[in-house]
Design a protein around this motif. Structure first.
Motif, PDB file in Angstrom:
ATOM      1  N   LYS A 286      63.341  27.267  85.966  1.00 24.77           N
ATOM      2  CA  LYS A 286      63.771  28.070  84.806  1.00 24.77           C
ATOM      3  C   LYS A 286      65.030  28.876  85.088  1.00 24.77           C
ATOM      4  CE  LYS A 286      59.037  28.610  83.215  1.00 24.77           C
ATOM      5  NZ  LYS A 286      57.867  29.460  83.292  1.00 24.77           N
TER       6      LYS A 286
ATOM      7  N   GLN B 199      61.759  36.000  81.265  1.00 23.80           N
ATOM      8  CA  GLN B 199      62.508  34.770  81.531  1.00 23.80           C
ATOM      9  C   GLN B 199      63.945  35.050  81.971  1.00 23.80           C
ATOM     10  OE1 GLN B 199      61.627  33.035  77.655  1.00 23.80           O
ATOM     11  NE2 GLN B 199      60.155  31.679  78.646  1.00 23.80           N
TER      12      GLN B 199
ATOM     13  N   ARG C  88      53.361  35.164  76.463  1.00 24.51           N
ATOM     14  CA  ARG C  88      53.995  34.576  77.669  1.00 24.51           C
ATOM     15  C   ARG C  88      53.346  35.141  78.933  1.00 24.51           C
ATOM     16  NH1 ARG C  88      59.043  35.176  75.499  1.00 24.51           N
ATOM     17  NH2 ARG C  88      59.488  36.992  76.791  1.00 24.51           N
TER      18      ARG C  88
END
Lengths: 219, 392
Positions: A186, A155, A117
């Motif tokens: 997000k 995240q 990521r």
């Protein structure tokens, strides 16, 4: 998602009580880019610390997903900050003995998925060529962009940014704000700044003066 | 071109996925970690080598006089020979399997603590092979002394210690600490588990005054010797006879070394304390230098326990590496000393003396404890926001 209810932060200075934040109520919804503005000493950073659990209120409360943050144990608060919040500070501090990529992975040590990521984020942000560089080989703008990646890599639900552009030039400042604003897809982003230009794209802006919210809120 | 640049830039997954590993910190901060590790290495080397050398006193005495494990010696108190009543008691003892009347003379051996006296057992031709069997020795070069001959056979260790070869004079009228009325030559070399020396009983009786005669008493097996020693110590009158047993030797050695070990322990304790305090102070300085790092991690959600554990892990790795390197270096130094200094001179040293290295264990433990004790409270009192506002 997160809101403050008449939240207050008071501290004693010599023989008087200073209200850094005075009964402020703000709200952050999923997918929002929130700006907090105010002159120096208005309490905007203190409000950010209260919202993120870095400081505990002396009055009122901060609720995140129906949980009152100051009622959580220290351990739970830490877990919340580690897993659901991301932070970008005014000075782009990176651990000097780690590369840019390793600095990002400090937010998720041992997580192999996060490695991929992080590389993706580096690539998306055009920073991949910097991944293996040490902080002293990066410019201030590059360091701050790495800090933004670090805040995003796990995240989080909300990213808190405290004057992230203060030490950057105009172009780098805008680049960093763009990165943060894009994170709306997000999660939510809360940015504290004294530069209105930097939060021109915000969904909502709260203004503070002397620790109090100044009406009206710009939507 | 871009692809190549990207590939070059990507660090290996193993290095990158655990950026907070203690090993990574150690490697990437060698300018800080190496000097600290070096101090630990030096303190371990200092303690390890000094203790090993001091413990070689024990080793030397127990090896040099190790033959005493196989028999006791009864020495007369009131005359040239053991009192007949005492001899009767000895002969009546069921565990006394071998009894020899011997006469002794002395030479000296070199140790790092000075010269030690060493007994040459004056034996008859018949007794010599029996005593060698008893003490598990054998002739490896030359021969045993003949009856009445001014000659001796020595262990290889003693010969090396005294730098002697067959044909050399071991005792002589002009050698102050190895006196004999006539020159005594080395005619044979012995080898075995102990150091041992034999000469002719007749020669000793004729040349030394007064011609003393002692009694050697051996049990059927070495395992039974301590019991025989105990029984004879109990049954014999100490006004008539003095007994030399291995147990007594060990007790006297321990007693005489007690003060030396006490001083050694005090010195080690002081060294450990000084190193630990110094390391604690250094840890504190390093911690202050890394305060923004810890504040940032605390702000990101690392608990104080996790941060303290990180400090402990980093320090533990550092002290463990320092300790292990120190032990290896000590062994290297001691092996070097052994091969180039001790062995050629026939002096005893055990470079792999694990008991000695036990004395170095307090170094890493104390350093770790002091580091944790000095950094821990600072970590607990740290307000990440204050640090972040000021520095980060």
């Amino acid at each position: 998602m997160l809101f403050t209810d008449e939240v207050t932060l008071a501290y004693r200075e010599a023989d008087r009580v200073v209200l850094a934040v005075d009964r402020v109520s703000v709200e952050v919804k999923q997918g929002e880019f929130i700006g907090i503005m105010g002159p120096s000493g208005s309490g905007k950073s203190s409000l950010l610390y209260l919202m993120s659990g870095l400081k505990l209120p002396t009055g009122g409360e901060v609720r995140y997903r129906n949980r009152v943050i100051h009622l959580l144990s220290e351990r739970e608060r830490m877990r919340l900050r580690r897993r659901e919040f991301g932070f970008v500070f005014q000075q782009p501090y990176l651990l000097p003995y780690l590369t840019a990529l390793e600095n990002v992975l400090v937010a998720v040590p041992g997580d192999r998925e996060a490695y991929g990521r992080a590389l993706e984020l580096f690539e998306q942000l055009g920073l991949l060529h910097l991944a293996n560089r040490y902080p002293h080989k990066l410019s201030g703008g590059e360091r701050q962009r790495v800090c933004v990646v670090r805040a995003m890599v796990h995240q989080p639900q909300i990213i808190f940014a405290d004057e992230p552009t203060a030490s950057l030039d105009h172009i780098n400042g805008h680049a960093v704000i763009r990165l943060l604003a894009d994170y709306r897809q997000k999660g939510a982003v809360v940015v504290v700044t004294h530069d209105p230009e930097m939060i021109a794209d915000a969904d909502r802006v709260y203004s503070l003066r002397d620790g109090r919210l100044v009406q009206p809120v710009r939507v | 071109m871009q692809t190549v640049e990207k590939r070059e830039a990507i660090p290996p997954i193993s290095a990158a996925t655990n950026p907070l590993s203690a090993w990574l910190f150690f490697r990437r901060n060698l300018s800080r970690t190496a000097p600290v590790a070096l101090v630990i290495v030096l303190s371990v080397v200092l303690i390890g080598t000094v203790v090993t050398i001091i413990r070689s006193i024990d080793l030397t005495v127990l090896t040099v006089y190790g033959y005493n494990r196989y028999f006791l010696v009864a020495v007369p108190r009131n005359g040239n020979r053991v009192d007949p009543r005492a001899e009767m008691t000895i002969r009546a003892e069921p565990l006394a399997k071998q009894i020899y009347r011997i006469s002794v003379c002395f030479t000296t051996i070199h140790t790092i603590f000075g010269k030690f006296p060493f007994v040459l057992f004056g034996l008859t031709q018949e007794e010599m092979p029996k005593m060698l069997r008893l003490t598990r020795m054998r002739v490896v070069e030359g021969r045993l002394p003949r009856e009445g001959e001014a000659a001796c056979a020595l262990s290889v260790g003693i010969a090396r210690n005294r730098n002697l070869k067959i044909g050399d004079v071991v005792l002589a009228p002009d050698i102050e600490d190895s006196f004999a009325p006539v020159p005594v030559k080395l005619v044979g070399l012995l080898d075995g588990e102990n150091w041992f020396a034999v000469t002719s009983k007749e020669f000793v009786q004729k040349n030394y005054f007064p011609p003393l005669e002692e009694i050697v008493v051996a049990a059927p097996t070495p395992q039974q010797q301590p019991e025989l020693d105990r029984r004879l110590s109990k049954s014999l009158d100490t006004r008539q006879v003095r007994l030399f047993t291995f147990g007594q030797l060990v007790r006297e050695l321990r007693s005489s070394l007690r003060n030396l070990y006490l001083i050694m322990n005090i010195v080690i304790a002081i060294v450990v304390l000084v190193i630990a305090i110094m390391m604690g102070m250094l840890s504190n300085i390093f911690f202050m230098q890394r305060l923004p790092e810890f504040a940032l991690l605390a702000a990101m959600g690392y608990t104080r326990g996790m941060l303290l554990w990180r400090v402990v892990r980093e320090t533990a790795l550092l002290v463990a590496l320092g300790w292990a390197t120190g032990v290896l270096l000590s062994m290297g130094i001691l092996w070097g000393l052994y091969w180039w200094v001790f062995e050629p001179r026939g002096m005893l040293l055990q470079p792999m003396d694990w008991q000695a290295y036990k004395y170095t264990i307090p170094v890493p433990i104390a350093v770790l404890a002091f580091a944790a004790m000095s950094v821990g409270p600072r970590l607990l009192a740290m307000d990440p926001v204050l640090v972040i506002e000021r520095k980060v």
